[in-house]
Motif scaffolding. Structure first.
Motif, PDB file in Angstrom:
ATOM      1  N   ASN A  24       0.844  -1.189   0.000  1.00 57.84           N
ATOM      2  CA  ASN A  24       0.000   0.000   0.000  1.00 57.84           C
ATOM      3  C   ASN A  24       0.886   1.248   0.000  1.00 57.84           C
ATOM      4  OD1 ASN A  24      -1.933   1.951   0.296  1.00 57.84           O
ATOM      5  ND2 ASN A  24      -2.693   1.240   2.276  1.00 57.84           N
ATOM      6  N   LEU A  25       0.799   2.043  -1.065  1.00 54.37           N
ATOM      7  CA  LEU A  25       1.652   3.222  -1.235  1.00 54.37           C
ATOM      8  C   LEU A  25       0.926   4.519  -0.899  1.00 54.37           C
ATOM      9  CD1 LEU A  25       3.302   2.233  -4.653  1.00 54.37           C
ATOM     10  CD2 LEU A  25       4.136   1.765  -2.341  1.00 54.37           C
ATOM     11  N   ALA A  26      -0.227   4.404  -0.259  1.00 58.07           N
ATOM     12  CA  ALA A  26      -1.041   5.594   0.016  1.00 58.07           C
ATOM     13  C   ALA A  26      -0.295   6.630   0.850  1.00 58.07           C
ATOM     14  CB  ALA A  26      -2.338   5.191   0.713  1.00 58.07           C
ATOM     15  N   GLN A  27       0.449   6.186   1.832  1.00 57.72           N
ATOM     16  CA  GLN A  27       1.159   7.132   2.698  1.00 57.72           C
ATOM     17  C   GLN A  27       2.451   7.622   2.067  1.00 57.72           C
ATOM     18  OE1 GLN A  27       1.689   5.535   6.637  1.00 57.72           O
ATOM     19  NE2 GLN A  27      -0.509   5.597   7.114  1.00 57.72           N
ATOM     20  N   SER A  28       3.130   6.750   1.335  1.00 62.49           N
ATOM     21  CA  SER A  28       4.427   7.129   0.766  1.00 62.49           C
ATOM     22  C   SER A  28       4.313   7.906  -0.551  1.00 62.49           C
ATOM     23  CB  SER A  28       5.287   5.878   0.538  1.00 62.49           C
ATOM     24  OG  SER A  28       4.657   5.005  -0.390  1.00 62.49           O
ATOM     25  N   ASN A  29       3.149   7.911  -1.171  1.00 62.84           N
ATOM     26  CA  ASN A  29       2.962   8.637  -2.426  1.00 62.84           C
ATOM     27  C   ASN A  29       1.647   9.408  -2.373  1.00 62.84           C
ATOM     28  OD1 ASN A  29       2.922   9.566  -5.073  1.00 62.84           O
ATOM     29  ND2 ASN A  29       3.639   7.631  -5.952  1.00 62.84           N
ATOM     30  N   SER A  30       1.620  10.414  -1.518  1.00 63.68           N
ATOM     31  CA  SER A  30       0.389  11.191  -1.300  1.00 63.68           C
ATOM     32  C   SER A  30       0.001  11.980  -2.552  1.00 63.68           C
ATOM     33  CB  SER A  30       0.568  12.137  -0.123  1.00 63.68           C
ATOM     34  OG  SER A  30       1.665  13.018  -0.343  1.00 63.68           O
ATOM     35  N   THR A  31       0.989  12.354  -3.373  1.00 62.79           N
ATOM     36  CA  THR A  31       0.685  13.107  -4.597  1.00 62.79           C
ATOM     37  C   THR A  31      -0.171  12.270  -5.547  1.00 62.79           C
ATOM     38  OG1 THR A  31       2.756  14.355  -4.431  1.00 62.79           O
ATOM     39  CG2 THR A  31       1.663  14.306  -6.583  1.00 62.79           C
ATOM     40  N   LYS A  32       0.259  11.037  -5.797  1.00 63.00           N
ATOM     41  CA  LYS A  32      -0.511  10.144  -6.664  1.00 63.00           C
ATOM     42  C   LYS A  32      -1.864   9.798  -6.037  1.00 63.00           C
ATOM     43  CE  LYS A  32       0.168   8.469 -10.079  1.00 63.00           C
ATOM     44  NZ  LYS A  32      -0.365   8.761 -11.445  1.00 63.00           N
ATOM     45  N   LEU A  33      -1.886   9.592  -4.736  1.00 62.21           N
ATOM     46  CA  LEU A  33      -3.142   9.280  -4.056  1.00 62.21           C
ATOM     47  C   LEU A  33      -4.150  10.407  -4.244  1.00 62.21           C
ATOM     48  CD1 LEU A  33      -4.874   7.543  -2.150  1.00 62.21           C
ATOM     49  CD2 LEU A  33      -3.814   8.759  -0.225  1.00 62.21           C
ATOM     50  N   ASN A  34      -3.726  11.640  -4.024  1.00 59.90           N
ATOM     51  CA  ASN A  34      -4.641  12.782  -4.153  1.00 59.90           C
ATOM     52  C   ASN A  34      -5.119  12.938  -5.593  1.00 59.90           C
ATOM     53  OD1 ASN A  34      -4.528  13.461  -1.429  1.00 59.90           O
ATOM     54  ND2 ASN A  34      -2.714  14.744  -1.704  1.00 59.90           N
ATOM     55  N   GLU A  35      -4.231  12.672  -6.533  1.00 61.69           N
ATOM     56  CA  GLU A  35      -4.619  12.723  -7.950  1.00 61.69           C
ATOM     57  C   GLU A  35      -5.707  11.696  -8.239  1.00 61.69           C
ATOM     58  OE1 GLU A  35      -2.778  10.902 -11.980  1.00 61.69           O
ATOM     59  OE2 GLU A  35      -1.360  12.061 -10.760  1.00 61.69           O
ATOM     60  N   MET A  36      -5.532  10.486  -7.734  1.00 58.31           N
ATOM     61  CA  MET A  36      -6.506   9.418  -7.951  1.00 58.31           C
ATOM     62  C   MET A  36      -7.837   9.732  -7.275  1.00 58.31           C
ATOM     63  SD  MET A  36      -5.023   6.927  -9.783  1.00 58.31           S
ATOM     64  CE  MET A  36      -5.716   5.321  -9.355  1.00 58.31           C
ATOM     65  N   ILE A  37      -7.766  10.291  -6.079  1.00 58.02           N
ATOM     66  CA  ILE A  37      -8.999  10.631  -5.348  1.00 58.02           C
ATOM     67  C   ILE A  37      -9.812  11.669  -6.122  1.00 58.02           C
ATOM     68  CG2 ILE A  37      -9.905  11.759  -3.280  1.00 58.02           C
ATOM     69  CD1 ILE A  37      -7.619  10.451  -1.706  1.00 58.02           C
ATOM     70  N   GLU A  38      -9.142  12.653  -6.704  1.00 61.58           N
ATOM     71  CA  GLU A  38      -9.841  13.695  -7.454  1.00 61.58           C
ATOM     72  C   GLU A  38     -10.521  13.118  -8.697  1.00 61.58           C
ATOM     73  OE1 GLU A  38     -10.522  16.903  -6.627  1.00 61.58           O
ATOM     74  OE2 GLU A  38      -9.728  16.159  -4.717  1.00 61.58           O
ATOM     75  N   VAL A  39      -9.824  12.241  -9.407  1.00 57.57           N
ATOM     76  CA  VAL A  39     -10.419  11.606 -10.582  1.00 57.57           C
ATOM     77  C   VAL A  39     -11.622  10.762 -10.174  1.00 57.57           C
ATOM     78  CG1 VAL A  39     -10.046   9.933 -12.435  1.00 57.57           C
ATOM     79  CG2 VAL A  39      -8.249  11.580 -11.871  1.00 57.57           C
ATOM     80  N   TYR A  40     -11.463  10.030  -9.088  1.00 57.24           N
ATOM     81  CA  TYR A  40     -12.549   9.184  -8.572  1.00 57.24           C
ATOM     82  C   TYR A  40     -13.789  10.025  -8.238  1.00 57.24           C
ATOM     83  CZ  TYR A  40     -14.982   6.100  -5.235  1.00 57.24           C
ATOM     84  OH  TYR A  40     -15.916   5.357  -4.557  1.00 57.24           O
TER      85      TYR A  40
END
Length: 509
Positions: free
Chosen positions: A486-502
Motif C-alpha cells: 500500500n503506497l497511500a502514505q508514501s505517495n500522497s501526490t498520486k493518491l490525491n490525484e486518484m482521489i480527485e479523478v474518482y
C-alpha cells in the motif's frame, strides 16, 4: 443460310443474356455485401477467474478456450464492471456503470426486470442494424414488473430488450425457479401442476434442506438450505412445476444445443448471440462424461465441460463456414470463488491451481481478482493473434459494437474501442471504476485506488479478501500485481490525484 430475322433473334438473345448476367452479377455483389456483415457472439462465463484458463497459466485443461486465445487477441488488462454477476450483466447489455443504479445488485429469481424496456441496449442496437438477436443461458437481470405468474407469459424480459429469441434460466443454477424459459414461457409446464415461487417463506409441506437433510445429494455449506430440487438445496422456495424442472447435469448440453441451432437456423443472416454459460458457478454439476476429468473435483470438471462446449460451438461455426465472418468475444462476469455455498471439495482439490492468477481477492472483492478477468477477441483472418496491454472493459462492447454495425447510441459509460478490440490500436481506456457489492474503486493507468470502507476484511465462508480497510489503499500494478504494498502514505501526490479523478467520475466525496 441464316435469314435477317434469325440474325435479329440471335442479337436480341445475346442482349437479353447480357442484361441477365449483369443483373445476376449485381444481385450476387449485393448478396456478398450483405454476407460481409459480421456475426457477433459473446461467450460469457460465470465465475471463471483470470487464472482458470490455460492461456493465463491455469492448471485445468482448457484447450478450446486456449484455442480462441491462440488464434485471437488476449487482453491482459480486461475487466468486467463488477465482482458479482447481475451488475456485470447489466453493464454489458447497457454500457452503463451498475453502481449508478441502486437496484443493480445480485437479484433473487423473482426480482422484476432491472433494465427499463425503453432503455437502449446492445441487442436493440444489433437488431436495428439488421441482425437476428438471441440470448441463450443465464439471465439474472430480473423478469416482469413485480409479482410474476410463472404459469403464463412472463413479460417484460429479454424479448422486450431487443432479443428476438431467448432461452434462459431466470437467475442462477442455485436459485429457484429451476426451470428453462423460452421466449417468456416456462418450457414443459404442466398447467395442472402450477409453479409458485417465494424468497420470503416456504410453502406448506414442501421439504427444505433444514428439515429433510436425508434427501440431499449435495450438502450445503452456507445459505443454500431452502427448497430441494434434484437432491440439491437451493436459495429460495418453490412449489410445483415438476415436469418443467431442469436436469442439472445436462444443463450445459441443453444450452449448447440451443446455441448450435440458433447458429444453423440463422447462418444466412447476420446474427448476434449472447451465449451466457452457467459454469463454473455453483452448484457444480458436471455431466457424467466429465466427472473426474480435471482431477480437481466438480469445479475443475465443469470448467473442462464448459471448454468442451465452446469447442463444439466452434466446430459448428466451422462446419457452417462462418468462422471467417464471426467476431467472438470471450470473457467472464466476475472473478473466481471456491467455496460458494456447497461442500464440493473445490478448496480441498484445488492443489497448485490459482483461479485468481497473479491477483489478490476474487468474487465479491475490490482487489484485482474480483474484476480482472479472462478477455479475448477472435475473428479468423481479421484479428491478428497476439496480446494487448490496453485497458478495456466489458462496458466498452456497447459503443464498440455499435460502431462495428454503424449505429449511433446515446452517451453512456461505454467507450468506442473497436479498433482496440480488432487489434488495430493499442490504445485503451484511461481509467475505469470497478465495483464489488456496491463498493467502488478506481483504476487509472497502472494505478489502483481503493477508498476506505467499513465491513469485514475477509468473507469467512468464501475465504476471500474484500478490499475493505479503514485507510485509503494505493497500488502500482506494474510493480505489484498482487496488491501487497500500500503506497497511500508514501505517495500522497498520486493518491490525491486518484482521489480527485474518482470524485469527478462517481460524484462521491
Amino acid at each position: 443460310m441464316k435469314t435477317y430475322s434469325q440474325y435479329s433473334l440471335n442479337i436480341v438473345s445475346l442482349v437479353l443474356l447480357l442484361l441477365f448476367s449483369i443483373s445476376c452479377s449485381k444481385s450476387q455483389n449485393k448478396k456478398q455485401a450483405v454476407s460481409k456483415k459480421p456475426n457477433v457472439i459473446i461467450v460469457y462465463m460465470d465465475d471463471l477467474g483470470y487464472g482458470d484458463v490455460g492461456f493465463n497459466g491455469g492448471k485445468i485443461p482448457t484447450p478450446n478456450m486456449d484455442g480462441l486465445a491462440k488464434g485471437g487477441l488476449v487482453f491482459k488488462n480486461g475487466y468486467s464492471s463488477s465482482a458479482t454477476c447481475t451488475p456485470s450483466r447489466y453493464a454489458l447489455l447497457t454500457g452503463l456503470y451498475p453502481w449508478r443504479k441502486k437496484e443493480a445488485k445480485i437479484l433473487p429469481g423473482s426480482a422484476p426486470l432491472l433494465i427499463d424496456v425503453d432503455q437502449q441496449t446492445l441487442p436493440k442496437i444489433m437488431h436495428n442494424a439488421g441482425y437476428v438477436t438471441g440470448i441463450i443461458g443465464k439471465w439474472h437481470l430480473g423478469l416482469g414488473n413485480g409479482s410474476i405468474n410463472w404459469n403464463e407469459q412472463i413479460t417484460p424480459g429479454p424479448n422486450e430488450l431487443g432479443f428476438e429469441t431467448s432461452y434462459i434460466m431466470a437467475a442462477t443454477q442455485d436459485r429457484v425457479p429451476t426451470v428453462y424459459i423460452e421466449n417468456g414461457y416456462v418450457e414443459n409446464l404442466d398447467k395442472n401442476d402450477p409453479i409458485e415461487v417465494s424468497y420470503k417463506e416456504n410453502f406448506t409441506g414442501e421439504p427444505t434442506a433444514l428439515d429433510h437433510p436425508e434427501m440431499l445429494k449435495m450438502k450445503w455449506h452456507h445459505t443454500h438450505n431452502n427448497s430441494i430440487v434434484n437432491g440439491i438445496p437451493r436459495i429460495g422456495f418453490m412449489k410445483g412445476g415438476n415436469r418443467a424442472k431442469w436436469v442439472d447435469s445436462t444443463m450445459s448440453k441443453t444450452f449448447l444445443n440451443k446455441a448450435q441451432n440458433f447458429v444453423k437456423e440463422n447462418k444466412d443472416k447476420p446474427f448476434f448471440m449472447y451465449y451466457a454459460l452457467q459454469q463454473p458457478h455453483v452448484p457444480r454439476t458436471p455431466h457424467p462424461k466429465f466427472v473426474g476429468k480435471s482431477g480437481m473435483g466438480p469445479r475443475g470438471d465443469v470448467i473442462v465441460e464448459a471448454d468442451w462446449t465452446i469447442g463444439q460451438l466452434m466446430k459448428t461455426l466451422k462446419n457452417e463456414k462462418l468462422l471467417e465472418n464471426t467476431l467472438i468475444i470471450f470473457s467472464s462476469d466476475n472473478g473466481p470463488v471456491l467455496n460458494d455455498g456447497y461442500y464440493d471439495e473445490a478448496v480441498e482439490k484445488n492443489g497448485h491451481h490459482s483461479p485468481w492468477g497473479p491477483f489478490r481477492g476474487g468474487k465479491y472483492s475490490l482487489f484485482q481478482a474480483g474484476t480482472h478477468v479472462p478477455f479475448v477477441t477472435y475473428w479468423k483472418g481479421k484479428i491478428k493473434p497476439g496480446t494487448s496491454n490496453a485497458l478495456v472493459s466489458q462496458l466498452d462492447l456497447m459503443a464498440s459494437l455499435s460502431s462495428l454495425v454503424q449505429q449511433k447510441i446515446p452517451e453512456t459509460d461505454s467507450e468506442n474501442l473497436l479498433n482496440t478490440f480488432l487489434g488495430k490500436s493499442n490504445v485503451g481506456r484511461e481509467e475505469i471504476i470497478i465495483e464489488a457489492m456496491s463498493r467502488t474503486a478506481l483504476r487509472k493507468g497502472d494505478w489502483v485506488m481503493i477508498p476506505p470502507y467499513k465491513g469485514p476484511k475477509v468473507l469467512k465462508n468464501q475465504n476471500i479478501e474484500t478490499g475493505n480497510s479503514k485507510e485509503y489503499q494505493l497500488y502500482n500494478l506494474s510493480e505489484d500485481a498482487s496488491e501487497q504494498f500500500n503506497l497511500a502514505q508514501s505517495n500522497s501526490t498520486k493518491l490525491n490525484e486518484m482521489i480527485e479523478v474518482y470524485k469527478i467520475i462517481t460524484g462521491k466525496d
